[in-house]
Design an enzyme around this catalytic site. Structure first.
Site, PDB file in Angstrom:
ATOM      1  N   CYS A  34      86.179  71.617  22.944  1.00  0.00           N
ATOM      2  CA  CYS A  34      85.438  72.168  24.071  1.00  0.00           C
ATOM      3  C   CYS A  34      83.968  71.807  23.850  1.00  0.00           C
ATOM      4  CB  CYS A  34      85.652  73.665  24.256  1.00  0.00           C
ATOM      5  SG  CYS A  34      85.039  74.711  22.933  1.00  0.00           S
ATOM      6  N   CYS A  44      88.245  72.649  27.861  1.00  0.00           N
ATOM      7  CA  CYS A  44      87.245  73.023  28.861  1.00  0.00           C
ATOM      8  C   CYS A  44      86.933  71.814  29.718  1.00  0.00           C
ATOM      9  CB  CYS A  44      85.987  73.616  28.223  1.00  0.00           C
ATOM     10  SG  CYS A  44      84.773  72.444  27.627  1.00  0.00           S
ATOM     11  N   CYS A 103      83.848  59.797  26.189  1.00  0.00           N
ATOM     12  CA  CYS A 103      84.219  59.915  24.784  1.00  0.00           C
ATOM     13  C   CYS A 103      84.855  58.603  24.334  1.00  0.00           C
ATOM     14  CB  CYS A 103      85.217  61.056  24.590  1.00  0.00           C
ATOM     15  SG  CYS A 103      85.599  61.423  22.874  1.00  0.00           S
TER      16      CYS A 103
END
Length: 277
Positions: free
Chosen positions: A121, A197, A205
């Site tokens: 998250c 989340c 990423c």
């Protein structure tokens, strides 16, 4: 052929590709046009044109919820595009196009137990810590649980710590960590990576080494709960229950026997439930 050309043409544009990549990261969520515009900083009128192009190419589906239009990536069309590039365009040169994951779809998608699972998250102070703790304490020796944050806080949320301790979990060794700890050459090999989340899933990423199975299990952030202390505690209780239920379904899967496609579908189905969202 015509359908493939249309899909590839729709993706051959930086911002349309960015939209599709965002919706793939958020899958199985359906995301409103307003949220997409805010995340990617695209004017509404421009976004509408891009979304229409992606829909026409079969890469997105559209639903209406009240006055909002929601968009969801079509993973089946994405799979067909990838399959076309691999099977047709790479014909005669399979060694250049096939990865270990595509050479035999009937092989198990993950390695030997214990399976390594990373929950992500933004702050790594509440939801991902709760998920890590639940998996670690309730799944026996089959799993090694980790958690991390894209922008980790300096300390764990006190409501999360009190909740976990109240349920008998030992969190004395828990700390907020950055995802960078799990991306270097000395990082543990991961079998599964779950974002819990929406903000973390929205962020870019780098690909994970080894291509672990990934999924988005977005949960409402209990840290944002307002009201009395009892109401805030209730928000954390709901988050704990939602994550516990999802993890219970996940750990009951026959991980040793599922191929990658089946396992990915099962992980997505778990994320598609409306538990504590």
């Amino acid at each position: 052929m015509e359908a493939m050309v249309e899909s590839l043409s729709a993706l051959a544009h930086p911002q349309r590709l960015e939209i599709f990549r965002l919706l793939m990261r958020r899958y199985p969520d359906a995301v409103s046009a307003g949220e997409i515009a805010a995340i990617l900083d695209v004017p509404g009128s421009t976004l509408s044109v891009y979304l229409s192009s992606l829909r026409h190419a079969g890469l997105l589906s559209q639903t209406r919820q009240g006055r909002s239009l929601l968009y969801r990536a079509d993973v089946n069309r994405a799979a067909k595009v990838i399959g076309y590039l691999r099977d047709d365009c790479c014909r005669g040169r399979p060694e250049m196009c096939a990865s270990p994951d595509t050479l035999s779809e009937k092989e198990s998608a993950v390695g030997d137990t214990p399976f390594s699972v990373l929950f992500i998250c933004t702050g790594n102070s509440a939801r991902s810590i709760i998920a890590e703790t639940i998996l670690r304490d309730h799944a026996g020796d089959r799993f090694t649980a980790y958690s991390a944050g894209t922008k980790p806080r300096s300390e764990l949320n006190p409501f999360a710590v009190a909740l976990l301790e109240g349920k008998g979990h030992d969190v004395s060794g828990s700390r907020a960590k950055t995802v960078a700890e799990f991306q270097g050459p000395d990082a543990p090999k991961l079998d599964f990576v779950f974002t819990v989340c929406d903000r973390a899933a929205n962020e870019e990423c780098p690909p994970w080494p080894g291509q672990p199975i990934s999924g988005h299990w977005g949960m409402v952030d209990p840290v944002t709960a307002t009201g009395t202390e009892a109401e805030k505690k209730l928000a954390f209780q709901q988050t704990y229950a939602g994550l516990r239920n999802r993890i219970a379904v996940f750990t009951a899967l026959p991980l040793d026997s599922l191929d990658r496609k089946s396992l990915q579908r099962a992980v997505d189905d778990i994320g598609d439930t409306e538990i504590a969202r």
